[in-house]
Write a protein that holds these residues in place. Sequence first.
Motif, short mmCIF file in Angstrom:
data_model
loop_
_atom_site.label_atom_id
_atom_site.label_comp_id
_atom_site.label_asym_id
_atom_site.label_seq_id
_atom_site.Cartn_x
_atom_site.Cartn_y
_atom_site.Cartn_z
N GLU A 2 -9.06 -22.51 -5.14
CA GLU A 2 -9.09 -21.24 -3.60
C GLU A 2 -7.70 -20.57 -3.45
OE1 GLU A 2 -11.51 -20.63 -1.62
OE2 GLU A 2 -12.85 -21.93 -2.84
N PRO A 3 -7.94 -19.08 -3.37
CA PRO A 3 -6.74 -18.54 -3.49
C PRO A 3 -5.99 -18.63 -2.32
CG PRO A 3 -8.72 -17.42 -3.09
CD PRO A 3 -9.15 -18.65 -3.76
N ALA A 4 -6.75 -19.17 -1.22
CA ALA A 4 -6.10 -19.28 -0.01
C ALA A 4 -4.70 -20.53 0.17
CB ALA A 4 -7.03 -19.81 0.92
N VAL A 5 -4.94 -21.34 -0.92
CA VAL A 5 -3.99 -22.36 -0.95
C VAL A 5 -2.81 -21.94 -1.57
CG1 VAL A 5 -3.54 -24.52 -2.36
CG2 VAL A 5 -5.83 -24.17 -1.39
N ILE A 6 -2.86 -20.87 -2.59
CA ILE A 6 -1.54 -20.50 -3.09
C ILE A 6 -1.14 -19.45 -2.47
CG2 ILE A 6 -0.65 -19.20 -5.10
CD1 ILE A 6 -3.16 -20.23 -6.82
N ALA A 7 -1.88 -18.46 -1.75
CA ALA A 7 -1.51 -17.41 -0.84
C ALA A 7 -0.67 -18.11 0.66
CB ALA A 7 -2.71 -16.76 -0.37
N ARG A 8 -1.29 -19.11 0.97
CA ARG A 8 -0.53 -19.50 2.27
C ARG A 8 0.95 -20.18 1.62
NH1 ARG A 8 -3.48 -23.58 2.87
NH2 ARG A 8 -2.23 -25.39 1.86
N ARG A 9 1.05 -20.72 0.79
CA ARG A 9 2.51 -21.21 0.31
C ARG A 9 3.38 -20.16 -0.30
NH1 ARG A 9 2.86 -26.76 -0.72
NH2 ARG A 9 1.06 -28.09 -0.02
N ALA A 10 2.82 -18.97 -0.68
CA ALA A 10 3.61 -18.00 -1.23
C ALA A 10 3.80 -16.99 -0.32
CB ALA A 10 2.90 -17.35 -2.59
N GLY A 11 3.45 -17.02 0.83
CA GLY A 11 3.55 -15.94 1.96
C GLY A 11 2.81 -14.76 1.83
N GLY A 12 1.57 -14.90 1.31
CA GLY A 12 0.50 -14.16 1.20
C GLY A 12 -1.00 -14.10 1.68
N VAL A 13 -1.73 -13.46 1.54
CA VAL A 13 -3.17 -13.74 1.85
C VAL A 13 -4.20 -13.67 0.71
CG1 VAL A 13 -2.79 -12.35 4.06
CG2 VAL A 13 -3.46 -11.17 2.20
N ALA A 14 -5.17 -14.27 1.00
CA ALA A 14 -6.51 -14.40 -0.18
C ALA A 14 -7.16 -13.16 0.21
CB ALA A 14 -7.19 -15.34 0.20
N ARG A 15 -7.70 -12.25 -0.97
CA ARG A 15 -8.34 -11.14 -0.70
C ARG A 15 -9.06 -10.89 -2.11
NH1 ARG A 15 -7.77 -5.97 1.67
NH2 ARG A 15 -8.62 -4.26 0.57
N ASP A 16 -10.50 -11.13 -1.77
CA ASP A 16 -11.65 -11.12 -3.04
C ASP A 16 -11.37 -11.85 -4.23
OD1 ASP A 16 -12.95 -9.10 -1.23
OD2 ASP A 16 -11.73 -7.58 -2.25
N GLY A 17 -10.69 -13.01 -3.92
CA GLY A 17 -10.45 -13.95 -5.01
C GLY A 17 -8.86 -13.92 -5.53
N PHE A 18 -8.29 -12.89 -5.16
CA PHE A 18 -7.03 -12.46 -5.50
C PHE A 18 -6.00 -12.96 -4.42
CE2 PHE A 18 -9.02 -9.51 -8.15
CZ PHE A 18 -8.39 -9.28 -9.34
N VAL A 19 -4.82 -13.40 -5.01
CA VAL A 19 -3.64 -13.52 -4.01
C VAL A 19 -2.81 -12.23 -3.85
CG1 VAL A 19 -1.55 -14.95 -3.56
CG2 VAL A 19 -3.24 -15.97 -4.67
N ARG A 20 -2.83 -11.99 -2.57
CA ARG A 20 -1.97 -10.50 -2.32
C ARG A 20 -0.89 -10.93 -1.59
NH1 ARG A 20 -4.26 -4.79 0.39
NH2 ARG A 20 -5.03 -4.86 -1.90
N ILE A 21 0.35 -10.24 -1.85
CA ILE A 21 1.49 -10.33 -1.51
C ILE A 21 2.16 -9.00 -1.15
CG2 ILE A 21 3.97 -11.10 -1.65
CD1 ILE A 21 3.08 -13.42 -3.33
N VAL A 22 2.45 -8.66 -0.01
CA VAL A 22 3.14 -7.48 0.43
C VAL A 22 4.77 -7.73 0.85
CG1 VAL A 22 2.85 -5.77 2.11
CG2 VAL A 22 0.71 -6.65 1.47
N VAL A 23 5.38 -6.66 0.12
CA VAL A 23 6.76 -6.87 0.40
C VAL A 23 7.19 -5.44 1.00
CG1 VAL A 23 7.15 -8.63 -1.34
CG2 VAL A 23 7.41 -5.87 -2.00
N PRO A 24 8.46 -5.34 1.63
CA PRO A 24 8.99 -4.09 2.15
C PRO A 24 9.07 -3.14 0.92
CG PRO A 24 10.04 -5.72 3.21
CD PRO A 24 9.21 -6.71 2.04
N VAL A 25 8.82 -1.77 1.18
CA VAL A 25 9.07 -1.01 0.05
C VAL A 25 10.46 -1.05 -0.51
CG1 VAL A 25 7.28 0.36 0.80
CG2 VAL A 25 9.24 0.95 1.65
N ALA A 26 11.37 -1.11 0.56
CA ALA A 26 13.04 -1.35 0.28
C ALA A 26 13.11 -2.42 -0.85
CB ALA A 26 13.95 -1.42 1.49
N ALA A 27 12.42 -3.26 -0.73
CA ALA A 27 12.67 -4.58 -1.53
C ALA A 27 12.03 -4.09 -3.05
CB ALA A 27 11.92 -5.93 -1.07
#
Length: 230
Positions: free
Chosen positions: A52-77
């Motif tokens: 389940e992507p939610a398991v990885i997403a939660r630990r990586a600071g992201g969200v689960a989206r259509d089977g993918f793990v999505r992580i959003v970072v500031p553009v400056a980063a």
Amino acid sequence: MTPADVSGALVRAVRDAVAEGELDVSVPDSAVVFCRGAGIYESPVAMKLGVEPAVIARRAGGVARDGFVRIVVPVAAVVDGVLGDSGFGVARVPKGGWSEWPRTFENPGFSVRYAYARACWTGHWAAELGIGRGRFQGVAAEELALVGALGDVPGRAEQAERERDARPLMFCLERVAGAYHDVHERCPAVPKGDEVPGAMHTGRVALAEAVKVALGNGLNVIGEIPRERI
């Protein structure tokens, strides 16, 4: 933050989940990461592992989206990540290249080489005016499009290496160049007229330097020596 940083965060998330008994899988050495926009990264790591992507997403600071793990970072980063990685976008890619002529923006070879030269000279002109590199804080549509294109470079370099074909990286460099020409014209790093230099300009100097790194490395990878004058 580069795609490699995101990949590392995802691998650590899987490793921690395995160590704590939440997942029962082999921990991968790396995770494939795609750039979906300015500071937006997605990975199919959960699908590849069959979890389940939610398991990885939660630990990586992201969200689960259509089977993918999505992580959003500031553009400056993203910009900071490029500037902090001298090997940004470097991979073992077969030689490639474009024709030198005609010298028009419709020729991708001219566009990429000229974008590199423009990024170099932006840094020189800024230095002459005493404008240093600052924290990028751009919000203009042109700037965000450029940050998104920059974030895609490492993944396309890896694709070019994997497929033994320089074209995925070359097409990506063309997108970076086109986006940078738009930024150079509409969001200049060097003040015009009586405009007072400020944080906006120092941030744009950083963005130009990030373009210099990405295009310079890309040109080297496909067998060209980047030139400040063309």
